[in-house]
Design a protein around this motif. Structure first.
Motif, PDB file in Angstrom:
ATOM      1  N   GLU A  90     -24.459 130.040 -53.381  1.00 37.76           N
ATOM      2  CA  GLU A  90     -24.948 129.489 -52.114  1.00 37.76           C
ATOM      3  C   GLU A  90     -26.420 129.111 -52.206  1.00 37.76           C
ATOM      4  N   ALA A  91     -27.215 129.952 -52.858  1.00 33.64           N
ATOM      5  CA  ALA A  91     -28.649 129.679 -52.969  1.00 33.64           C
ATOM      6  C   ALA A  91     -28.902 128.386 -53.745  1.00 33.64           C
ATOM      7  N   VAL A  92     -28.173 128.196 -54.850  1.00 32.69           N
ATOM      8  CA  VAL A  92     -28.358 126.988 -55.654  1.00 32.69           C
ATOM      9  C   VAL A  92     -27.812 125.766 -54.913  1.00 32.69           C
ATOM     10  N   ARG A  93     -26.660 125.919 -54.256  1.00 30.50           N
ATOM     11  CA  ARG A  93     -26.082 124.800 -53.496  1.00 30.50           C
ATOM     12  C   ARG A  93     -27.028 124.351 -52.383  1.00 30.50           C
ATOM     13  N   ARG A  94     -27.610 125.322 -51.693  1.00 26.72           N
ATOM     14  CA  ARG A  94     -28.481 125.021 -50.559  1.00 26.72           C
ATOM     15  C   ARG A  94     -29.818 124.417 -51.002  1.00 26.72           C
ATOM     16  N   SER A  95     -30.382 124.939 -52.075  1.00 24.88           N
ATOM     17  CA  SER A  95     -31.712 124.471 -52.492  1.00 24.88           C
ATOM     18  C   SER A  95     -31.656 123.215 -53.354  1.00 24.88           C
ATOM     19  N   LEU A 115     -27.001 131.532 -64.239  1.00 24.87           N
ATOM     20  CA  LEU A 115     -26.685 130.381 -65.090  1.00 24.87           C
ATOM     21  C   LEU A 115     -25.383 129.721 -64.651  1.00 24.87           C
ATOM     22  N   ASP A 116     -24.399 130.535 -64.318  1.00 29.62           N
ATOM     23  CA  ASP A 116     -23.106 130.000 -63.870  1.00 29.62           C
ATOM     24  C   ASP A 116     -23.245 129.264 -62.548  1.00 29.62           C
ATOM     25  N   ALA A 117     -24.060 129.810 -61.646  1.00 35.87           N
ATOM     26  CA  ALA A 117     -24.281 129.153 -60.360  1.00 35.87           C
ATOM     27  C   ALA A 117     -24.956 127.799 -60.562  1.00 35.87           C
ATOM     28  N   VAL A 118     -25.943 127.751 -61.455  1.00 34.10           N
ATOM     29  CA  VAL A 118     -26.641 126.502 -61.740  1.00 34.10           C
ATOM     30  C   VAL A 118     -25.697 125.504 -62.406  1.00 34.10           C
ATOM     31  N   ARG A 119     -24.896 125.977 -63.326  1.00 36.69           N
ATOM     32  CA  ARG A 119     -23.933 125.083 -64.011  1.00 36.69           C
ATOM     33  C   ARG A 119     -22.963 124.449 -63.022  1.00 36.69           C
ATOM     34  N   ALA A 120     -22.562 125.216 -62.019  1.00 37.11           N
ATOM     35  CA  ALA A 120     -21.588 124.720 -61.047  1.00 37.11           C
ATOM     36  C   ALA A 120     -22.234 123.861 -59.963  1.00 37.11           C
ATOM     37  N   GLN A 121     -23.437 124.233 -59.524  1.00 36.31           N
ATOM     38  CA  GLN A 121     -24.000 123.616 -58.322  1.00 36.31           C
ATOM     39  C   GLN A 121     -25.147 122.632 -58.584  1.00 36.31           C
ATOM     40  N   ALA A 122     -25.842 122.791 -59.696  1.00 38.55           N
ATOM     41  CA  ALA A 122     -26.979 121.897 -59.988  1.00 38.55           C
ATOM     42  C   ALA A 122     -27.151 121.768 -61.498  1.00 38.55           C
ATOM     43  N   PRO A 123     -26.153 121.225 -62.189  1.00 38.51           N
ATOM     44  CA  PRO A 123     -26.152 121.239 -63.660  1.00 38.51           C
ATOM     45  C   PRO A 123     -27.282 120.444 -64.302  1.00 38.51           C
ATOM     46  N   ARG A 145     -44.683 128.227 -45.872  1.00 38.53           N
ATOM     47  CA  ARG A 145     -44.404 127.010 -46.655  1.00 38.53           C
ATOM     48  C   ARG A 145     -43.264 127.216 -47.647  1.00 38.53           C
ATOM     49  N   ILE A 146     -42.683 128.395 -47.652  1.00 37.73           N
ATOM     50  CA  ILE A 146     -41.593 128.716 -48.584  1.00 37.73           C
ATOM     51  C   ILE A 146     -40.304 128.924 -47.801  1.00 37.73           C
ATOM     52  N   GLU A 147     -39.228 128.337 -48.276  1.00 38.08           N
ATOM     53  CA  GLU A 147     -37.924 128.577 -47.643  1.00 38.08           C
ATOM     54  C   GLU A 147     -37.273 129.778 -48.334  1.00 38.08           C
ATOM     55  N   VAL A 148     -37.150 130.863 -47.610  1.00 36.20           N
ATOM     56  CA  VAL A 148     -36.588 132.090 -48.156  1.00 36.20           C
ATOM     57  C   VAL A 148     -35.076 132.073 -48.004  1.00 36.20           C
ATOM     58  N   ILE A 149     -34.378 132.400 -49.091  1.00 32.02           N
ATOM     59  CA  ILE A 149     -32.916 132.467 -49.089  1.00 32.02           C
ATOM     60  C   ILE A 149     -32.507 133.878 -49.494  1.00 32.02           C
ATOM     61  N   ASP A 150     -31.642 134.495 -48.700  1.00 36.52           N
ATOM     62  CA  ASP A 150     -31.143 135.820 -49.058  1.00 36.52           C
ATOM     63  C   ASP A 150     -30.205 135.711 -50.254  1.00 36.52           C
ATOM     64  N   GLY A 151     -30.356 136.618 -51.207  1.00 33.73           N
ATOM     65  CA  GLY A 151     -29.475 136.604 -52.368  1.00 33.73           C
ATOM     66  C   GLY A 151     -29.751 137.779 -53.275  1.00 33.73           C
ATOM     67  N   VAL A 206     -40.544 124.610 -52.293  1.00 35.46           N
ATOM     68  CA  VAL A 206     -40.275 125.886 -52.952  1.00 35.46           C
ATOM     69  C   VAL A 206     -39.289 126.725 -52.141  1.00 35.46           C
ATOM     70  N   TYR A 207     -38.235 127.158 -52.825  1.00 31.23           N
ATOM     71  CA  TYR A 207     -37.261 128.086 -52.268  1.00 31.23           C
ATOM     72  C   TYR A 207     -37.397 129.411 -53.009  1.00 31.23           C
ATOM     73  N   GLY A 208     -37.273 130.494 -52.282  1.00 28.69           N
ATOM     74  CA  GLY A 208     -37.388 131.801 -52.911  1.00 28.69           C
ATOM     75  C   GLY A 208     -36.186 132.669 -52.621  1.00 28.69           C
ATOM     76  N   LEU A 209     -35.545 133.165 -53.674  1.00 27.52           N
ATOM     77  CA  LEU A 209     -34.427 134.088 -53.498  1.00 27.52           C
ATOM     78  C   LEU A 209     -34.981 135.485 -53.255  1.00 27.52           C
ATOM     79  N   VAL A 210     -34.580 136.092 -52.161  1.00 29.13           N
ATOM     80  CA  VAL A 210     -35.092 137.402 -51.771  1.00 29.13           C
ATOM     81  C   VAL A 210     -33.931 138.345 -51.504  1.00 29.13           C
TER      82      VAL A 210
END
Length: 325
Positions: A67-72, A108-116, A51-57, A30-34
């Motif tokens: 960056e968050a989608v690319r990293r996770s 949605l755009d980040a997901v389309r580009a990094q994890a479609p 147990r959670i990987e926190v990502i700043d965003g 689990v990654y969490g955008l914070v």
């Protein structure tokens, strides 16, 4: 089984924290955008934070989302972040539109580009229905939002449908009716009532100030609803799903039941009504029909109105060092 990785925006909120717990139990990474604050509030995640990987965003910052989608590299994305308080949306309509509406397009755009290939869940809302012309409301009920928050959620809803149809992404909308719990923010009327009742029982205050006591809502228990969110993304095909109990109750009923749980019978003398707390455009009666979710996903709520109120009041009484009435 391939590794299941979830990115949750809004992970520090009520729903995000319950969803994180559920996914961790199911073996997800689990990654969490914070959103970075001077004093971030992680209290809802206390038991699971290690147990959670926190990502700043931030939903207003495209680069951070990319960056968050690319990293996770998520297999599932749950967008629960929003400016989610209806009252605030009238005071800050542009900010609400930026976060609750356009923020969804950025993600949605980040997901389309990094994890479609990932599956995307959007936290839609019963506030999109607003001024309703039929009851109960289901997936085919027309939208007539009555707040900037509701308007922003309608925009986000149709953006999700558009990305699904335009780019063949797996994007689903969960149209959740009100769902509450012990972790609900005190600015929301249900928690305002239950925390106020606990303070009255503890002798810390004498009354609660509320707005429209006649507004009716379909109130469920948040842990039941995050289970539905997960089920939506396990279905073979994306789509729209209402989550609701099928019952509606007034704010007055909620207050009466909360005082009863605390053993306070003369509740009326402890409730003051201030018309300034009414919304400029009120939503009077929301009651959902979750037949599709039951039929296709096998979901139905376990906790009903009286049990929900009891759970919330007892949690606030415990915080105040008191037992229930």
């Amino acid at each position: 089984m391939a590794e299941r990785r979830a990115l949750i925006t809004g992970i520090t909120g009520q729903d995000g924290s319950y969803l994180a717990e559920l996914l961790l139990k199911k073996g997800y990474t689990v990654y969490g955008l914070v959103r970075r604050l001077s004093s971030p509030n992680m209290s809802n995640l206390t038991g699971d934070l290690d147990r959670i990987e926190v990502i700043d965003g931030d939903l207003m910052d495209q680069h951070s989302l990319n960056e968050a989608v690319r990293r996770s590299q998520p297999t599932e994305v749950y967008n629960l972040a929003a400016q989610s308080f209806v009252g605030t949306s009238f005071a800050q309509p542009v900010l609400t539109g930026e976060i609750t509406g356009l923020g969804v397009v950025r993600l949605l755009d980040a997901v389309r580009a990094q994890a479609p290939e990932s599956r995307f869940y959007q936290a839609a809302s019963s506030e999109m229905f607003g001024q309703v012309d039929r009851e109960p409301q289901d997936e085919s009920t027309p939208f007539h939002p009555r707040s900037p928050y509701g308007v922003a959620k309608v925009y986000a809803y149709w953006a999700c449908v558009n990305y699904r149809e335009s780019y063949r992404m797996f994007v689903s909308n969960g149209i959740m009716f009100n769902h509450e719990g012990e972790r609900r923010g005190v600015e929301f009327v249900t928690r305002k009532i239950t925390s106020g009742v606990a303070k009255i029982r503890a002798g810390q205050t004498q009354s609660i100030v509320l707005g429209n006591l006649d507004a009716k809502r379909d109130w469920g228990y948040a842990p039941d609803y995050v289970d539905l969110m997960w089920r939506v993304l396990q279905h073979p095909a994306p789509g729209e799903y209402v989550g609701a109990t099928g019952e509606s109750h007034t704010v007055r009923e909620f207050a009466e039941e909360a005082f009863s749980v605390a053993g306070i019978t003369d509740w009326q003398k402890h409730v003051k009504v201030d018309a300034k707390l009414n919304r400029p455009a009120e939503v009077y009666n929301l009651r959902g029909d979750a037949s599709k979710a039951k039929r296709e996903l096998g979901w139905e709520p376990k906790v009903r109105f009286k049990e929900l109120v009891r759970i919330m009041v007892e949690a606030d009484l415990a915080r105040a060092g008191l037992a229930s009435g």
